[in-house]
Design an enzyme around this catalytic site. Structure first.
Site, PDB file in Angstrom:
ATOM      1  N   GLU A 126       0.832  -1.209   0.000  1.00  0.00           N
ATOM      2  CA  GLU A 126       0.000   0.000   0.000  1.00  0.00           C
ATOM      3  C   GLU A 126       0.871   1.265   0.000  1.00  0.00           C
ATOM      4  O   GLU A 126       0.492   2.289  -0.567  1.00  0.00           O
ATOM      5  CB  GLU A 126      -0.959   0.015   1.196  1.00  0.00           C
ATOM      6  CG  GLU A 126      -1.926  -1.171   1.243  1.00  0.00           C
ATOM      7  CD  GLU A 126      -3.173  -1.012   0.356  1.00  0.00           C
ATOM      8  OE1 GLU A 126      -3.313   0.022  -0.338  1.00  0.00           O
ATOM      9  OE2 GLU A 126      -3.999  -1.940   0.359  1.00  0.00           O
ATOM     10  N   HIS A 145      -4.438  -9.575   2.039  1.00  0.00           N
ATOM     11  CA  HIS A 145      -4.905  -8.421   1.266  1.00  0.00           C
ATOM     12  C   HIS A 145      -3.784  -7.670   0.533  1.00  0.00           C
ATOM     13  O   HIS A 145      -3.862  -7.430  -0.666  1.00  0.00           O
ATOM     14  CB  HIS A 145      -5.685  -7.476   2.179  1.00  0.00           C
ATOM     15  CG  HIS A 145      -6.117  -6.212   1.502  1.00  0.00           C
ATOM     16  ND1 HIS A 145      -7.060  -6.205   0.500  1.00  0.00           N
ATOM     17  CD2 HIS A 145      -5.712  -4.924   1.642  1.00  0.00           C
ATOM     18  CE1 HIS A 145      -7.226  -4.965   0.066  1.00  0.00           C
ATOM     19  NE2 HIS A 145      -6.424  -4.168   0.739  1.00  0.00           N
TER      20      HIS A 145
END
Ligand code: GLY
Length: 375
Positions: free
Chosen positions: A192, A273
């Protein structure tokens, strides 16, 4: 060294009356009482955490609250993605009501994205909305999920499909918490961080290329810089488009592919994720290259960087069987961003140049997703 003497930086999320500070730095959990006190109408909070995080960080948080005379109730939920469920939402909501949480009280989420998302959602519905603060303890939650007010749970139809926008009053990102994080979880969060460079900041990507080893090795200054840059990027996007009418969708770079791959692997430890996002970002670059939008050398740089980081970057890196291309495209159709049956894609014209499109070339997409065996 105590937190007082160490370097804390602050990023503001400019949302008018609902604006808030993100403090980033070491030792913040041990100083939480000082930061939370000014937000309290009465000297009590409810803390929501999970079993893993409670072991590492609850004693320091509790001690800091005690030091500041702030009473606290705690609930310790099971660790893991399955906690983002209706069952745990019910349990948490009823517990908050039983502890006597009133409008104007503050609920504190101490943990990673699962705890933050669930707690924020519960806070948004208890007594039609109470305040909450985020104390994110994973890199992923420090740079993404704790900032911007997206809260929610998973349903059997997919991830994050029930939820609410509910902004926290404060975010305390304690960089010391990353020291207890397993490397796999750290890297999942790093995907991220990288995303912000890939979306709109080529210089930041260059910096990450130069500083990856220091970040992985635990260099405090490099990690803090990466988190602050990420929070600044996210804060600017959220301030411009809080409810994802336009530019906020850029933050989903890699996520439409990634969510489909997470679903295909049963939301299991085969692909967490951030790893799904890593493969998804690589696929977004590959797809953009095949569509003639992005120079192939940029896609190669992204692949190389993900590999160097130790993140998966292709379908072949995912263990176990996967659905065929049609099956993966069907899973992508579960995305929240589907409008009139059309998928929204975040594509790129190069590193730092992401854009939003609803025009997917299905043939190219199918060819790309059908290449696992050949890869
Ligand atoms: N994680 C994407 C967003 O907050 O919009």
């Amino acid at each position: 060294m105590t937190g007082e003497a160490r370097d804390v930086r602050t990023v503001r999320v400019e949302l008018g009356e609902r604006g808030y500070d993100i403090h980033v730095g070491p030792g913040l959990i041990a100083q939480a009482g000082k930061y939370l006190e000014p937000l309290l109408r009465r000297a009590r909070v409810a803390i929501v955490t999970d079993e893993t995080v409670a072991k590492h960080h609850l004693p320091a948080l509790a001690a800091s609250l005690d030091e500041h005379g702030i009473a606290h109730d705690e609930i310790v939920l099971p660790a893991g993605e399955s906690t983002k469920s209706f069952a745990q939402l019910e349990k948490l909501t009823e517990w908050l009501l039983e502890t006597g949480v009133e409008r104007g009280d503050l609920v504190v989420a101490l943990g990673g994205g699962v705890i933050g998302d669930l707690t924020g959602f519960a806070a948004s519905i208890v007594r039609r909305g109470v305040d909450f603060a985020q104390i994110p303890t994973t890199l992923l939650s420090q740079v993404d999920s704790s900032v911007g007010g997206k809260t929610g749970i998973n349903t059997k139809q997919g991830k994050n499909l029930a939820g609410a926008f509910h902004q926290p009053r404060l975010v305390l990102a304690d960089t010391d918490a990353l020291k207890t994080l397993p490397m796999r979880d750290f890297l999942a969060g790093y995907a991220e961080v990288l995303k912000y460079g890939l979306i709109s900041d080529r210089d930041f990507f260059d910096w990450l290329e130069a500083n990856l080893d220091a970040i992985k090795a635990g260099d405090d200054a490099a990690r803090s810089y990466a988190i602050v840059k990420s929070c600044e990027a996210k804060a600017a996007i959220v301030a411009a488009d809080e409810r994802e009418s336009n530019v906020r969708a850029l933050l989903n770079l890699g996520h439409t592919f990634g969510h489909a791959l997470e679903a295909a692997t049963g939301f299991s430890s085969k692909l967490v994720h951030g790893e799904g996002v890593a493969v998804g970002m690589a696929l977004a670059f590959d797809y953009s290259t095949r569509l003639g939008l992005c120079p192939s050398q940029d896609a190669v740089r992204v692949h190389r960087h993900l590999e160097r980081a130790g993140l998966p970057c292709s379908l072949a890196d995912i263990p176990g069987p996967l659905p065929d291309a049609d099956g993966l495209i069907a899973l992508m159709g579960q995305d929240k961003k589907v409008v009139d049956g059309k998928l929204t894609f975040i594509l790129v014209r190069g590193i730092g140049e992401a854009f939003i499109t609803r025009d997917a070339d299905r043939g190219t997409l199918k060819a790309l997703l059908g290449e696992r065996e050949a890869a």
